[in-house]
Write a protein that holds these residues in place. Structure first.
Motif, PDB file in Angstrom:
ATOM      1  N   GLU A  60       0.817  -1.222   0.000  1.00  0.00           N
ATOM      2  CA  GLU A  60       0.000   0.000   0.000  1.00  0.00           C
ATOM      3  C   GLU A  60       0.847   1.268   0.000  1.00  0.00           C
ATOM      4  N   PHE A  61       1.799   1.338   0.949  1.00  0.00           N
ATOM      5  CA  PHE A  61       2.549   2.586   1.093  1.00  0.00           C
ATOM      6  C   PHE A  61       3.449   2.820  -0.114  1.00  0.00           C
ATOM      7  N   GLY A  62       4.023   1.722  -0.640  1.00  0.00           N
ATOM      8  CA  GLY A  62       4.862   1.831  -1.825  1.00  0.00           C
ATOM      9  C   GLY A  62       4.050   2.303  -3.017  1.00  0.00           C
ATOM     10  N   LEU A  63       2.829   1.787  -3.133  1.00  0.00           N
ATOM     11  CA  LEU A  63       1.964   2.184  -4.256  1.00  0.00           C
ATOM     12  C   LEU A  63       1.616   3.669  -4.161  1.00  0.00           C
ATOM     13  N   ILE A  64       1.227   4.124  -2.960  1.00  0.00           N
ATOM     14  CA  ILE A  64       0.884   5.546  -2.792  1.00  0.00           C
ATOM     15  C   ILE A  64       2.091   6.409  -3.177  1.00  0.00           C
ATOM     16  N   GLU A  65       3.262   6.006  -2.704  1.00  0.00           N
ATOM     17  CA  GLU A  65       4.463   6.789  -3.005  1.00  0.00           C
ATOM     18  C   GLU A  65       4.729   6.807  -4.506  1.00  0.00           C
ATOM     19  N   LEU A 119       2.593   6.445  -6.952  1.00  0.00           N
ATOM     20  CA  LEU A 119       1.599   7.219  -7.704  1.00  0.00           C
ATOM     21  C   LEU A 119       1.708   8.718  -7.457  1.00  0.00           C
ATOM     22  N   THR A 120       2.241   9.093  -6.299  1.00  0.00           N
ATOM     23  CA  THR A 120       2.176  10.512  -5.927  1.00  0.00           C
ATOM     24  C   THR A 120       3.526  11.225  -5.938  1.00  0.00           C
ATOM     25  N   LYS A 121       4.607  10.479  -6.213  1.00  0.00           N
ATOM     26  CA  LYS A 121       5.938  11.084  -6.052  1.00  0.00           C
ATOM     27  C   LYS A 121       6.176  12.264  -6.991  1.00  0.00           C
ATOM     28  N   LYS A 165      -0.397  21.455   2.806  1.00  0.00           N
ATOM     29  CA  LYS A 165       0.101  20.067   2.882  1.00  0.00           C
ATOM     30  C   LYS A 165      -0.754  19.197   1.967  1.00  0.00           C
ATOM     31  N   GLY A 166      -0.113  18.526   1.027  1.00  0.00           N
ATOM     32  CA  GLY A 166      -0.837  17.627   0.130  1.00  0.00           C
ATOM     33  C   GLY A 166      -0.784  16.216   0.657  1.00  0.00           C
ATOM     34  N   VAL A 167      -0.351  15.271  -0.175  1.00  0.00           N
ATOM     35  CA  VAL A 167      -0.255  13.863   0.222  1.00  0.00           C
ATOM     36  C   VAL A 167       0.791  13.694   1.329  1.00  0.00           C
ATOM     37  N   GLY A 168       0.539  12.772   2.239  1.00  0.00           N
ATOM     38  CA  GLY A 168       1.610  12.393   3.161  1.00  0.00           C
ATOM     39  C   GLY A 168       1.317  12.565   4.639  1.00  0.00           C
ATOM     40  N   ASP A 169       0.137  13.107   4.964  1.00  0.00           N
ATOM     41  CA  ASP A 169      -0.198  13.187   6.386  1.00  0.00           C
ATOM     42  C   ASP A 169      -1.589  12.580   6.577  1.00  0.00           C
ATOM     43  N   ASP A 170      -2.154  12.709   7.766  1.00  0.00           N
ATOM     44  CA  ASP A 170      -3.478  12.121   7.996  1.00  0.00           C
ATOM     45  C   ASP A 170      -4.565  12.879   7.238  1.00  0.00           C
ATOM     46  N   ALA A 171      -4.333  14.160   6.993  1.00  0.00           N
ATOM     47  CA  ALA A 171      -5.289  14.957   6.211  1.00  0.00           C
ATOM     48  C   ALA A 171      -4.517  16.011   5.429  1.00  0.00           C
ATOM     49  N   THR A 187      -9.878  11.383   3.383  1.00  0.00           N
ATOM     50  CA  THR A 187     -10.795  10.381   2.819  1.00  0.00           C
ATOM     51  C   THR A 187     -10.364   8.981   3.216  1.00  0.00           C
ATOM     52  N   ASP A 188     -11.324   8.138   3.540  1.00  0.00           N
ATOM     53  CA  ASP A 188     -11.050   6.727   3.821  1.00  0.00           C
ATOM     54  C   ASP A 188     -12.160   5.880   3.236  1.00  0.00           C
ATOM     55  N   MET A 189     -11.787   4.736   2.732  1.00  0.00           N
ATOM     56  CA  MET A 189     -12.758   3.857   2.091  1.00  0.00           C
ATOM     57  C   MET A 189     -12.782   2.504   2.804  1.00  0.00           C
ATOM     58  N   SER A 208     -11.083  10.365  12.946  1.00  0.00           N
ATOM     59  CA  SER A 208      -9.814  10.097  13.614  1.00  0.00           C
ATOM     60  C   SER A 208      -8.658  10.805  12.897  1.00  0.00           C
ATOM     61  N   ASP A 209      -8.685  10.823  11.576  1.00  0.00           N
ATOM     62  CA  ASP A 209      -7.623  11.493  10.806  1.00  0.00           C
ATOM     63  C   ASP A 209      -7.652  13.013  10.979  1.00  0.00           C
ATOM     64  N   ILE A 210      -8.826  13.576  11.187  1.00  0.00           N
ATOM     65  CA  ILE A 210      -8.918  15.029  11.420  1.00  0.00           C
ATOM     66  C   ILE A 210      -8.367  15.359  12.817  1.00  0.00           C
ATOM     67  N   TYR A 234       1.605  17.995  12.407  1.00  0.00           N
ATOM     68  CA  TYR A 234       1.955  17.078  11.314  1.00  0.00           C
ATOM     69  C   TYR A 234       2.657  15.837  11.849  1.00  0.00           C
ATOM     70  N   ARG A 235       2.848  14.874  10.943  1.00  0.00           N
ATOM     71  CA  ARG A 235       3.641  13.699  11.304  1.00  0.00           C
ATOM     72  C   ARG A 235       5.123  14.059  11.404  1.00  0.00           C
ATOM     73  N   SER A 236       5.483  15.205  10.875  1.00  0.00           N
ATOM     74  CA  SER A 236       6.895  15.514  10.635  1.00  0.00           C
ATOM     75  C   SER A 236       7.586  16.358  11.707  1.00  0.00           C
ATOM     76  N   ILE A 251      -0.092  11.308  14.739  1.00  0.00           N
ATOM     77  CA  ILE A 251      -0.650  10.420  13.708  1.00  0.00           C
ATOM     78  C   ILE A 251      -1.686   9.561  14.420  1.00  0.00           C
ATOM     79  N   ASP A 252      -2.713   9.097  13.723  1.00  0.00           N
ATOM     80  CA  ASP A 252      -3.624   8.168  14.397  1.00  0.00           C
ATOM     81  C   ASP A 252      -3.177   6.737  14.120  1.00  0.00           C
ATOM     82  N   ILE A 253      -3.525   5.849  15.052  1.00  0.00           N
ATOM     83  CA  ILE A 253      -3.028   4.470  14.967  1.00  0.00           C
ATOM     84  C   ILE A 253      -4.074   3.603  14.268  1.00  0.00           C
ATOM     85  N   SER A 254      -3.985   3.548  12.949  1.00  0.00           N
ATOM     86  CA  SER A 254      -4.947   2.731  12.193  1.00  0.00           C
ATOM     87  C   SER A 254      -4.338   1.402  11.768  1.00  0.00           C
ATOM     88  N   ASP A 255      -3.027   1.366  11.593  1.00  0.00           N
ATOM     89  CA  ASP A 255      -2.376   0.144  11.085  1.00  0.00           C
ATOM     90  C   ASP A 255      -1.465  -0.542  12.100  1.00  0.00           C
TER      91      ASP A 255
HETATM   92  P1  ADP Z   1      -4.373   7.223   6.759  1.00  0.00           P
HETATM   93  O1  ADP Z   1      -4.006   5.828   7.205  1.00  0.00           O
HETATM   94  O2  ADP Z   1      -4.036   8.267   7.753  1.00  0.00           O
HETATM   95  O3  ADP Z   1      -5.789   7.324   6.256  1.00  0.00           O
HETATM   96  P2  ADP Z   1      -3.167   6.594   4.268  1.00  0.00           P
HETATM   97  O4  ADP Z   1      -2.057   5.660   4.604  1.00  0.00           O
HETATM   98  O5  ADP Z   1      -4.449   6.049   3.755  1.00  0.00           O
HETATM   99  O6  ADP Z   1      -3.428   7.543   5.535  1.00  0.00           O
HETATM  100  O7  ADP Z   1      -2.655   7.662   3.221  1.00  0.00           O
HETATM  101  C1  ADP Z   1      -1.414   8.306   3.395  1.00  0.00           C
HETATM  102  C2  ADP Z   1      -1.385   9.547   2.520  1.00  0.00           C
HETATM  103  O8  ADP Z   1      -1.495   9.203   1.143  1.00  0.00           O
HETATM  104  C3  ADP Z   1      -2.533  10.524   2.780  1.00  0.00           C
HETATM  105  O9  ADP Z   1      -2.020  11.837   2.686  1.00  0.00           O
HETATM  106  C4  ADP Z   1      -3.503  10.242   1.642  1.00  0.00           C
HETATM  107  O10 ADP Z   1      -4.257  11.391   1.303  1.00  0.00           O
HETATM  108  C5  ADP Z   1      -2.580   9.864   0.510  1.00  0.00           C
HETATM  109  N1  ADP Z   1      -3.170   8.944  -0.473  1.00  0.00           N
HETATM  110  C6  ADP Z   1      -3.638   7.690  -0.252  1.00  0.00           C
HETATM  111  N2  ADP Z   1      -4.072   7.118  -1.380  1.00  0.00           N
HETATM  112  C7  ADP Z   1      -3.893   8.034  -2.377  1.00  0.00           C
HETATM  113  C8  ADP Z   1      -4.136   8.039  -3.772  1.00  0.00           C
HETATM  114  N3  ADP Z   1      -4.677   7.000  -4.386  1.00  0.00           N
HETATM  115  N4  ADP Z   1      -3.821   9.168  -4.468  1.00  0.00           N
HETATM  116  C9  ADP Z   1      -3.283  10.230  -3.837  1.00  0.00           C
HETATM  117  N5  ADP Z   1      -3.009  10.290  -2.531  1.00  0.00           N
HETATM  118  C10 ADP Z   1      -3.305   9.204  -1.786  1.00  0.00           C
END
Ligand code: ADP
Ligand code: MG
Length: 341
Positions: free
Chosen positions: A12-17, A19-21, A32-38, A52-54, A81-83, A155-157, A232-236
């Protein structure tokens, strides 16, 4: 033949990185864009927070043992929780659902009664969403909007060497609750006439089925005049979140195993399953507690906050992230987290 890389190679984390790098932001208001809880957006006199969470049937929940009303409540909880993890206050949510014809209207009513209950409890307005059909399972995606005073955003940072590492509530309960539900499901599959035996497991079942985001902790920290340096919130699982925090803050961490907060009923159930409670806390997920750091100068203030315990301290980057066991042995923390692919 064209190259093909399996999603499982990245996780998951590798994929997010991946797609968003290369994403670039151009709006001056994007703080702040991608990379934190919100995400954090400048609204002039304050920051707006968006997250957003699904939740996907079969991946995040199993309808055979998840009361659908609780599912609605939980879908809201995990977003709020992320807010809170940004030290903010949630104000609105939108709710999007994909639903198959397997579900009657009555089930959707139940789902929404859970969503409404959480909205009422945390004082947020449901202001929109989307509804579509799904061929098989149920999917719920919620976006939470919140706000935070500019000087309060966390922030997480922001963690720095020698900061104290704090955890709210207790950990591992949701994971062991899930193990109990899975066990009873297996028993039921073998003999559908046997009623599930869930007596005495109230606490851990509530942890997995109906988690509460820690609005109360954010309020107490504010009352005590404590601003966390990072959060950070503890979801994982604690381990995975510690690694996020260290990566973003460019630091290491030492966590003392015997300080990890574990509820007595969680510990008792861990024993039943032959699991080490601290391993459940580090590698299990879905506790939705807060992990944060405070300056050492806040030691006295944070010691008075009964919802929170100090579990360790931030160390230098070179020392890495490790759990220290009572005899002094150090074990490196490894990411477990998410294995959906
Ligand atoms: P959390 O566990 O706090 O909900 P995630 O691990 O789901 O956080 O997401 C980490 C970061 O990556 C967040 O900033 C989120 O907005 C971003 N993110 C997750 N999935 C995508 C995606 N498909 N495209 C862009 N950003 C994403
Ligand atoms: Mg989060």
């Amino acid at each position: 033949m064209s190259d093909r890389t399996e999603l499982s190679q990245l996780g998951e984390f590798g994929l997010i990185e991946h797609l968003t790098k290369d994403l670039k932001t151009t709006q001056a208001s994007t703080i702040k864009g991608v990379g934190d809880d919100a995400a954090v957006i400048d609204r002039g006199d304050h920051y707006e927070l968006i997250s957003t969470d699904m939740l996907v049937e079969g991946v995040h929940f199993d309808m055979s043992y998840t009361p659908i009303k609780h599912l609605g409540y939980k879908a809201v909880s995990v977003n709020l929780s992320d807010i809170y993890a940004m030290n903010g206050t949630p104000t609105q949510i939108t709710v999007s659902i994909a639903v198959s014809s397997r579900f009657p209207i009555e089930a959707m009513d139940e789902l929404y009664s859970g969503i409404s209950e959480a909205c009422e409890r945390y004082d947020v307005d449901l202001v929109g969403g989307d509804t579509t059909s799904s061929l098989t399972g149920l999917i719920i995606s919620i976006t939470a909007i919140g706000s935070v005073a500019k000087e309060d955003v966390t922030y997480r940072s922001g963690a720095q060497e020698h900061d104290l590492v704090c955890v709210s509530g207790d950990l591992g309960g949701a994971y062991i609750g899930l193990q109990i539900l899975e066990r009873e499901k297996e028993v039921w599959k073998e003999n559908p006439n046997v009623q599930p035996d869930l007596e005495g497991f109230d606490y851990v079942l509530e942890r997995i089925l109906k988690p509460e985001p820690r609005a109360d902790v954010i309020a107490v920290l504010k009352e005590q005049g404590i601003k966390p340096t990072s959060m950070i919130d503890i979801s994982d699982g604690l381990g995975s979140e510690l690694l996020h925090l260290c990566k973003q803050s460019d630091c290491g961490v030492r966590i003392y195993e015997e300080k990890i907060p574990i509820d007595a009923s969680t510990a008792a159930q861990c024993q039943e399953f032959g699991l080490e409670p601290s391993v459940c806390a580090l590698n299990g997920g879905e506790d939705y507690e807060l992990l944060f750091t405070v300056r050492q100068s806040d030691f006295e203030k944070i010691s008075k906050v009964k919802e929170v315990v100090i579990v360790g301290h931030i160390s230098d980057k070179a020392s890495g992230a490790a759990t220290v066991y009572p005899q002094g042995e150090e074990i490196q923390i490894k990411a477990q987290g998410w294995k959906s692919f």
